[in-house]
Design an enzyme around this catalytic site. Structure first.
Site, PDB file in Angstrom:
ATOM      1  N   ARG A   1      16.767  16.619 -14.618  1.00 16.51           N
ATOM      2  CA  ARG A   1      15.894  15.544 -14.130  1.00 16.51           C
ATOM      3  C   ARG A   1      15.908  14.416 -15.149  1.00 16.51           C
ATOM      4  O   ARG A   1      16.538  14.530 -16.194  1.00 16.51           O
ATOM      5  CB  ARG A   1      14.474  16.059 -13.901  1.00 16.51           C
ATOM      6  CG  ARG A   1      13.755  16.452 -15.169  1.00 16.51           C
ATOM      7  CD  ARG A   1      12.318  16.834 -14.881  1.00 16.51           C
ATOM      8  NE  ARG A   1      11.577  17.068 -16.106  1.00 16.51           N
ATOM      9  CZ  ARG A   1      10.366  17.579 -16.159  1.00 16.51           C
ATOM     10  NH1 ARG A   1       9.736  17.923 -15.059  1.00 16.51           N
ATOM     11  NH2 ARG A   1       9.750  17.747 -17.309  1.00 16.51           N
TER      12      ARG A   1
ATOM     13  N   CYS B   1      19.074   5.375 -16.390  1.00 13.94           N
ATOM     14  CA  CYS B   1      18.970   4.356 -17.435  1.00 13.94           C
ATOM     15  C   CYS B   1      17.857   3.402 -17.032  1.00 13.94           C
ATOM     16  O   CYS B   1      17.922   2.817 -15.951  1.00 13.94           O
ATOM     17  CB  CYS B   1      20.301   3.604 -17.552  1.00 13.94           C
ATOM     18  SG  CYS B   1      20.142   2.071 -18.491  1.00 13.94           S
TER      19      CYS B   1
ATOM     20  N   ASN C   1       7.201   9.744 -13.819  1.00 19.16           N
ATOM     21  CA  ASN C   1       6.672  10.923 -14.510  1.00 19.16           C
ATOM     22  C   ASN C   1       7.045  10.871 -15.979  1.00 19.16           C
ATOM     23  O   ASN C   1       8.219  10.719 -16.322  1.00 19.16           O
ATOM     24  CB  ASN C   1       7.252  12.212 -13.903  1.00 19.16           C
ATOM     25  CG  ASN C   1       6.465  13.441 -14.316  1.00 19.16           C
ATOM     26  OD1 ASN C   1       5.260  13.515 -14.073  1.00 19.16           O
ATOM     27  ND2 ASN C   1       7.132  14.380 -14.952  1.00 19.16           N
ATOM     28  N   GLU C   2       6.062  10.971 -16.812  1.00 23.62           N
ATOM     29  CA  GLU C   2       6.280  11.107 -18.262  1.00 23.62           C
ATOM     30  C   GLU C   2       7.404  10.197 -18.765  1.00 23.62           C
ATOM     31  O   GLU C   2       8.422  10.663 -19.298  1.00 23.62           O
ATOM     32  CB  GLU C   2       6.566  12.571 -18.622  1.00 23.62           C
ATOM     33  CG  GLU C   2       5.374  13.467 -18.375  1.00 23.62           C
ATOM     34  CD  GLU C   2       5.533  14.873 -18.962  1.00 23.62           C
ATOM     35  OE1 GLU C   2       6.673  15.323 -19.099  1.00 23.62           O
ATOM     36  OE2 GLU C   2       4.513  15.492 -19.272  1.00 23.62           O
TER      37      GLU C   2
ATOM     38  N   CYS D   1      18.284   5.090 -23.293  1.00 21.69           N
ATOM     39  CA  CYS D   1      19.686   4.965 -22.896  1.00 21.69           C
ATOM     40  C   CYS D   1      20.411   3.970 -23.800  1.00 21.69           C
ATOM     41  O   CYS D   1      19.881   2.904 -24.107  1.00 21.69           O
ATOM     42  CB  CYS D   1      19.786   4.536 -21.439  1.00 21.69           C
ATOM     43  SG  CYS D   1      21.504   4.394 -20.910  1.00 21.69           S
TER      44      CYS D   1
ATOM     45  N   CYS E   1      23.670   2.910 -23.094  1.00 18.44           N
ATOM     46  CA  CYS E   1      24.890   2.528 -22.367  1.00 18.44           C
ATOM     47  C   CYS E   1      25.133   1.010 -22.447  1.00 18.44           C
ATOM     48  O   CYS E   1      24.347   0.262 -23.025  1.00 18.44           O
ATOM     49  CB  CYS E   1      24.797   2.979 -20.915  1.00 18.44           C
ATOM     50  SG  CYS E   1      23.709   1.941 -19.912  1.00 18.44           S
TER      51      CYS E   1
ATOM     52  N   GLU F   1      -2.093  16.895 -16.329  1.00 20.91           N
ATOM     53  CA  GLU F   1      -1.345  18.163 -16.381  1.00 20.91           C
ATOM     54  C   GLU F   1      -1.796  18.946 -17.602  1.00 20.91           C
ATOM     55  O   GLU F   1      -1.933  18.385 -18.695  1.00 20.91           O
ATOM     56  CB  GLU F   1       0.152  17.927 -16.544  1.00 20.91           C
ATOM     57  CG  GLU F   1       0.855  17.360 -15.344  1.00 20.91           C
ATOM     58  CD  GLU F   1       2.352  17.241 -15.601  1.00 20.91           C
ATOM     59  OE1 GLU F   1       2.918  18.064 -16.347  1.00 20.91           O
ATOM     60  OE2 GLU F   1       2.952  16.302 -15.052  1.00 20.91           O
TER      61      GLU F   1
ATOM     62  N   TRP G   1       8.940  25.827 -21.487  1.00 15.96           N
ATOM     63  CA  TRP G   1       9.724  25.122 -22.501  1.00 15.96           C
ATOM     64  C   TRP G   1       9.373  25.524 -23.929  1.00 15.96           C
ATOM     65  O   TRP G   1       9.866  24.916 -24.865  1.00 15.96           O
ATOM     66  CB  TRP G   1       9.596  23.605 -22.310  1.00 15.96           C
ATOM     67  CG  TRP G   1       8.206  23.131 -22.006  1.00 15.96           C
ATOM     68  CD1 TRP G   1       7.679  22.924 -20.768  1.00 15.96           C
ATOM     69  CD2 TRP G   1       7.166  22.824 -22.937  1.00 15.96           C
ATOM     70  NE1 TRP G   1       6.373  22.509 -20.862  1.00 15.96           N
ATOM     71  CE2 TRP G   1       6.034  22.432 -22.181  1.00 15.96           C
ATOM     72  CE3 TRP G   1       7.069  22.845 -24.325  1.00 15.96           C
ATOM     73  CZ2 TRP G   1       4.829  22.061 -22.770  1.00 15.96           C
ATOM     74  CZ3 TRP G   1       5.864  22.474 -24.914  1.00 15.96           C
ATOM     75  CH2 TRP G   1       4.769  22.086 -24.134  1.00 15.96           C
TER      76      TRP G   1
ATOM     77  N   PHE H   1       9.226  30.288 -14.737  1.00 16.84           N
ATOM     78  CA  PHE H   1       8.301  31.062 -15.575  1.00 16.84           C
ATOM     79  C   PHE H   1       7.166  30.207 -16.138  1.00 16.84           C
ATOM     80  O   PHE H   1       6.561  30.552 -17.145  1.00 16.84           O
ATOM     81  CB  PHE H   1       9.063  31.771 -16.700  1.00 16.84           C
ATOM     82  CG  PHE H   1       9.891  32.920 -16.198  1.00 16.84           C
ATOM     83  CD1 PHE H   1       9.271  34.033 -15.635  1.00 16.84           C
ATOM     84  CD2 PHE H   1      11.276  32.879 -16.247  1.00 16.84           C
ATOM     85  CE1 PHE H   1      10.022  35.094 -15.144  1.00 16.84           C
ATOM     86  CE2 PHE H   1      12.035  33.933 -15.757  1.00 16.84           C
ATOM     87  CZ  PHE H   1      11.409  35.048 -15.207  1.00 16.84           C
TER      88      PHE H   1
HETATM   89  C1  GLA Z   1       5.619  17.998 -17.759  1.00 18.33           C
HETATM   90  C2  GLA Z   1       6.099  17.449 -16.446  1.00 18.33           C
HETATM   91  C3  GLA Z   1       5.983  18.420 -15.313  1.00 18.33           C
HETATM   92  C4  GLA Z   1       6.389  19.795 -15.741  1.00 18.33           C
HETATM   93  C5  GLA Z   1       5.593  20.198 -16.933  1.00 18.33           C
HETATM   94  C6  GLA Z   1       5.888  21.585 -17.418  1.00 18.33           C
HETATM   95  O1  GLA Z   1       4.313  17.793 -18.019  1.00 18.33           O
HETATM   96  O2  GLA Z   1       5.461  16.259 -16.094  1.00 18.33           O
HETATM   97  O3  GLA Z   1       6.801  17.962 -14.274  1.00 18.33           O
HETATM   98  O4  GLA Z   1       7.740  19.799 -16.048  1.00 18.33           O
HETATM   99  O5  GLA Z   1       5.877  19.340 -17.990  1.00 18.33           O
HETATM  100  O6  GLA Z   1       5.076  21.925 -18.504  1.00 18.33           O
END
Ligand code: GLA
Length: 689
Positions: free
Chosen positions: A118, A122, A156-157, A162, A164, A310, A318, A360
């Site tokens: 994901r 760029c 998102n986040e 980049c 390039c 979140e 991770w 997980f």
């Molecule tokens: C981030 C992302 C989510 C997900 C979580 C997993 O916060 O925004 O899409 O991947 O991590 O912890």
């Protein structure tokens, strides 16, 4: 930021928000119905939908499939769940990278980062931009009037970087804007060094893999540029959304002290500041780190309520080794965020994925289903949050400001400095922690912010400082403020060039002292220091050779060439007091230092001065002892509006003395006198009206 469209547009009629990311595209439709019913039963009133749904909505370029999303939004609305609808632009479908490989990001070494994961775009790509905006426009047109739509979640986040050729051109345009001409750029980048002079804009590149150290100002500007390029994309999406739905607030999810993006510049672009926060249960300091992060997010929004968008009910995918969260931990973490100004608590994610890289990752609804301890905790907490209506919209007043600046962070941590052991976030935390232990509420602030409302300003590190910030800090002290400045501050100008003369050159007058050499400390023995009363303490990592110029030496170094020279300065300047610390004190002397600075500023913790036994709270049980001014170990105290939150992060019960009668909003029980806080217990005490 539009005060018209804050968190209140969401909390009105709903109270505190509770929910999570919902990825229905991973499940057959019959599961959606069950999800909606289970959400309702769990008190969920907000779901973030569609973050990774680009390929589902646009299976091939220009095609639209919104039917499934219509049904999801209808179902959620019927279940009383408001929707935080995401623009799904964080993860372009494979067709984008396949047909237009020039949209894919390239790293410093020139390697393309491919699809199959994901975030593969760029930020400067016009093709990505065009296709993303076309989709956002259609999404907004489709759902502008849908009753479930309560909030827009852009991307998102954001954090993509980049290097390039497309990014290179955008970087040149950005530099052109900043410097006007090549002479200005050459001057700012100091290109007479190592024969780096540019004679043509086309020669300029993003920092790329090179034989040796890359120009630090080039790297600093590239970090500024990257943050701005991402922001430009965010703004483009936001503007489309605002034009179509002026009544719906817009946000994106921050990541706390996330280095690549200057959130001071970003926060004002949003209606609501939202954050993703995943504390590590293996980190003994995580309660205080959480508090610092929450205080940052609240401060980015100017003190207004914020949204925890979140967090995790348990493990994340991770981390290499996930320690479990004990029973009650979810509740404790959630209430900590509420106590520090959050008006909504959401998780990643509602239902645990069966497949994909996050299979997980914990969820509100685990693989094992609703008949689980984890889901029972979620349900119980969803119900409990209803009890906290009294804090919705309320501020967390703070008299101490802690300064943090992204460009200074970037510049400080460039390679090629005297020591790589002095880092911005460690310094920030080192000064925050003793304040947290005292129940002293803290706002984070930008160094050029108006600080006049604060009794005390703490600058753990301002390696890079503008003239404006230095003047403002000097004026702040002259006007009666108390300022504490940490080591290796006031060193560089906004280009990252060293300010010559005795350091910290622009703060010399206010600090009443100056230095001539930065001297990283030996790693195999502590740095011995001595308070003026003769008591010794230890420090580490860093020393400086200073002399007093009007200040008093509150502490001096003991050994070697620095024996007798100042380690800590205190200087009366105008109506206020400035402190300078030329080392990294161990926790106990650091706490003493903070205590003394707070005395100068006339600031006490939210419970007064508990360690002095004056009022409020006393420790007991096996909770250990507190130093002067400190809360019992593990206990956090913070006031939001009229409600006093006491949280026990420790593993032992702690006795707390509550001086004024109050009602615990979480139990409706009256509380006064002695109260035992079990491990992970929280009380939310409201005084009688
Ligand atoms: C981030 C992302 C989510 C997900 C979580 C997993 O916060 O925004 O899409 O991947 O991590 O912890």
């Amino acid at each position: 930021m539009s005060p018209r469209l804050g968190m209140h547009t969401l909390t009105a009629g709903r109270g505190l928000l509770f929910g999570g990311d919902y990825n229905p595209e991973q499940w057959p439709e019959e599961v959606w119905e069950r999800d909606a019913a289970l959400m309702r039963a769990a008190g969920v009133n907000l779901a973030t939908v569609g973050v990774f749904s680009w390929a589902r909505i646009e299976p091939e370029p220009g095609v639209r499939d919104f039917g499934w999303l219509d049904r999801v939004l209808d179902l959620l609305h019927d279940a009383g769940v408001a929707v935080d609808l995401a623009t799904p632009t964080a993860s372009p479908p494979p067709w984008m990278g396949h047909r237009w490989p020039q949209t894919l990001p390239v790293d410093e070494s020139g390697h393309t980062l491919w699809y199959g994961s994901r975030n593969q775009f760029c930020p400067s790509s016009p093709i990505y931009r065009r296709r993303a905006l076309a989709l956002v426009a259609d999404l907004a047109d489709r759902y502008a009037d849908h009753p479930a739509l309560a909030l827009w979640h852009v991307g998102n986040e954001y954090g993509q970087v980049c290097h390039c050729d497309v990014a290179a051109q955008a970087f040149r345009d950005w530099l052109h804007e900043r410097y006007g001409d090549l002479a200005g750029l050459n001057e700012a980048w100091g290109t007479t060094f190592w024969s780096q002079r540019y004679g043509d804009w086309a020669e300029i590149l993003p920092p790329r893999r090179a034989p040796y150290l890359v120009n630090p100002t080039q790297r600093l500007d590239f970090q500024r540029f990257t943050s701005d390029a991402l922001r430009a994309h965010f703004r483009a999406e936001r503007d489309l959304l605002r034009a179509r739905t002026p009544h719906v607030p817009v946000t994106t999810n921050f990541m706390g002290l996330f280095k690549p993006v200057d959130y001071w510049l970003w926060a004002g672009e949003e209606d609501i500041v939202a954050n993703d926060w995943y504390p590590d249960p293996a980190d003994p300091d995580f309660p205080a780190r959480a508090a610092l992060t929450h205080d940052l997010i609240r401060s980015l929004g100017g003190g207004r309520p914020w949204l925890l968008l979140e967090s995790a009910t348990g493990a994340v995918n991770w981390r290499r080794h996930n320690l479990p969260k004990p029973a009650g931990q979810l509740r404790l973490e959630s209430l900590q965020a509420v106590a520090r100004g959050a008006d909504g608590i959401c998780y990643f994610q509602w239902r645990a994925s069966r497949f994909g890289a996050e299979r997980f990752h914990s969820a509100m609804l685990p693989h094992a289903g609703p008949d689980t301890r984890a889901h029972a905790e979620v349900r119980a907490h969803g119900a409990e949050l209803r009890r906290l209506a009294a804090v919705v919209g309320e501020p967390v007043p703070a008299r101490v400001a802690l300064l943090h600046d992204w460009p200074s962070w970037w510049a400080l941590e460039e390679p090629g400095r005297p020591s790589d052991r002095l880092n911005a976030v460690d310094q920030l935390f080192g000064y925050y922690h003793p304040l947290w232990r005292r129940g002293v509420a803290v706002d984070l602030a930008h160094p050029e912010a108006d600080l006049t409302g604060y009794a005390c300003v703490v600058a753990p590190n301002l390696y890079l400082i503008s003239d404006a910030a230095a003047q403002a800090l000097t004026g702040y002290v002259a006007g009666g403020g108390t300022l504490l400045v940490g080591p290796f501050s006031g060193v560089a100008d906004p280009n990252g060039h060293i300010r010559t003369g005795r350091f910290p050159a622009p703060l010399r007058a206010v600090l009443g002292g100056s230095g001539e050499a930065w001297l990283p400390a030996a790693t195999d023995r502590p740095v011995r220091c001595r308070w003026a009363d003769g008591r010794e303490f230890t420090a580490s990592v860093w020393t400086e050779s200073l002399r007093v110029e009007g200040a008093e030496a509150v502490a001096t170094f003991v050994d070697g060439d620095l024996a007798g020279s100042p380690a800590v300065l205190r200087h009366r300047h105008g109506g206020g007091v400035a402190w300078y610390v030329a080392t990294i004190a161990d926790p106990a002397p650091q706490a003493e230092l903070i205590e003394r600075v707070l005395v100068d500023a006339g600031v006490t913790g939210v419970l007064g001065h508990p360690g002095a036994g004056e009022s409020g709270v006393g420790s007991g049980g096996s909770g250990g002892t507190a130093g002067p001014g400190e809360m019992p170990p593990g206990v956090e105290a913070v006031r939001r509006g009229s409600v006093l939150f006491l949280l026990n992060h420790g593993a032992d019960p702690v006795d707390v003395t509550v001086s004024d009668p109050a009602t615990d909003l979480l139990t409706s029980e009256p509380v006064s006198g002695r109260l035992t806080l079990a491990p992970r217990a929280v009380v939310a005490l409201r005084p009688p009206r």
